[in-house]
Design a protein around this motif. Structure first.
Motif, PDB file in Angstrom:
ATOM      1  N   SER A  96       0.870  -1.199   0.094  1.00  0.00           N
ATOM      2  CA  SER A  96      -0.088  -0.123   0.014  1.00  0.00           C
ATOM      3  C   SER A  96       0.883   1.415  -0.128  1.00  0.00           C
ATOM      4  CB  SER A  96      -1.025  -0.036   1.166  1.00  0.00           C
ATOM      5  OG  SER A  96       0.001  -0.028   2.497  1.00  0.00           O
ATOM      6  N   GLY A 143      -1.288  -1.149  -3.776  1.00  0.00           N
ATOM      7  CA  GLY A 143      -2.718  -1.104  -3.267  1.00  0.00           C
ATOM      8  C   GLY A 143      -3.097  -1.849  -2.237  1.00  0.00           C
ATOM      9  N   TYR A 144      -4.219  -2.311  -2.166  1.00  0.00           N
ATOM     10  CA  TYR A 144      -4.636  -3.171  -0.862  1.00  0.00           C
ATOM     11  C   TYR A 144      -5.426  -4.422  -1.567  1.00  0.00           C
ATOM     12  CZ  TYR A 144      -4.685   1.069   2.048  1.00  0.00           C
ATOM     13  OH  TYR A 144      -4.147   2.159   2.488  1.00  0.00           O
ATOM     14  N   ASN A 199      -8.547  -4.397  -3.766  1.00  0.00           N
ATOM     15  CA  ASN A 199      -8.202  -3.830  -4.787  1.00  0.00           C
ATOM     16  C   ASN A 199      -8.072  -4.808  -6.040  1.00  0.00           C
ATOM     17  OD1 ASN A 199      -6.863  -0.981  -3.270  1.00  0.00           O
ATOM     18  ND2 ASN A 199      -8.921  -1.173  -3.885  1.00  0.00           N
TER      19      ASN A 199
END
Length: 254
Positions: free
Chosen positions: A183, A201-202, A205
């Motif tokens: 992240s 990202g996470y 996602n």
């Protein structure tokens, strides 16, 4: 059934992230610890005021499904500033003993699963059960050709707990795909973690990229409660039956 308490002796310690230690223990009463990968133990101790406390830790070591139980118990411990459990583990010398109980939990692979793919999603020390499951997954990939995708969420490459082991396992097993989701900071180009499957990202996602299939997938969610809830709702919306979404929420123990 009565809860079994037993002593465990610290035999080794190593840092696997800036604030996470991998601790190796041996059961210190001449008994083995039969357990199923994905289960956890509880550590019992006293606060400075004499009150009792306990903390839960997933067992981080996996054994071949055909192996006999042994006495080794490995766990991953997050060091939380000011935490009573953190102070306990930081001060624990090699050879010292603690009181433990267990194993507990049902966050495990089921022997009658007939799915075509596992989606394993974890953050923080919630990744630990999947490390323990690797021998079982290896057997299932060989015996029934199941596919496995492991999504691991972290802020930086340094916080990818057991990331080198997961990458090596993926390199050795074509049916196993390892996708770190970072992240805050992506790996440098010369890092072992610089790989085409790294995502920025996470984990939530990346979930849609994997095209979860209600007819053939079983998902496991372990780690930060918000992450678990977000992905649970997303998988339900896609159509995965609730029994095919297996969850365990982790919070940092102080």
């Amino acid at each position: 059934m009565a809860i079994v308490h037993f002593p465990i002796k610290l035999t080794a310690r190593r840092m696997i992230a800036p604030s996470v230690a991998h601790l190796s223990f041996l059961r210190d009463d001449d008994q083995t610890l039969p357990c199923i990968p994905g289960q956890f133990i509880q550590i019992h101790f006293q606060h400075a005021d004499g009150s009792t406390a306990k903390r839960s830790y997933s067992i981080a070591i996996g054994r071949s499904p055909d192996a006999a139980p042994d006495a080794q118990v490995d766990i991953a411990v997050s060091y939380v500033p000011g935490g009573a459990a953190t102070a306990l583990f930081e001060a624990l010398d090699i050879g010292a003993t603690l009181e433990a109980s267990g194993p507990f939990g049902r966050f495990c692979l089921y022997p009658n699963d007939a799915n075509q793919r596992y989606l394993l999603i974890g953050t923080g020390t919630g990744i630990t059960p999947y490390r323990a499951m690797l021998p079982q997954l290896e057997q299932q990939m060989a015996q029934r050709g199941v596919q496995v995708v492991l999504l691991q969420g972290a802020r930086t490459p340094a916080e990818l707990l057991y990331g080198d082991e997961f990458r090596a396992f993926a390199n050795a097993h074509p049916h196993f795909r390892y996708i770190p989701c970072l992240s805050r900071e992506l790996p440098a180009t010369d890092s072992p973690h610089a790989h085409a499957d790294v995502r920025h990202g996470y984990v939530q996602n990346v979930l849609t990229e994997l095209l979860p299939d209600p007819a053939s997938d079983i998902a496991y969610l372990c780690g930060n409660p918000n992450m678990v809830d977000t992905n649970f709702e997303a998988l339900k919306a896609i159509g995965l039956p609730i029994p095919m979404i297996r969850r365990e929420k982790y919070v940092s123990n102080k």
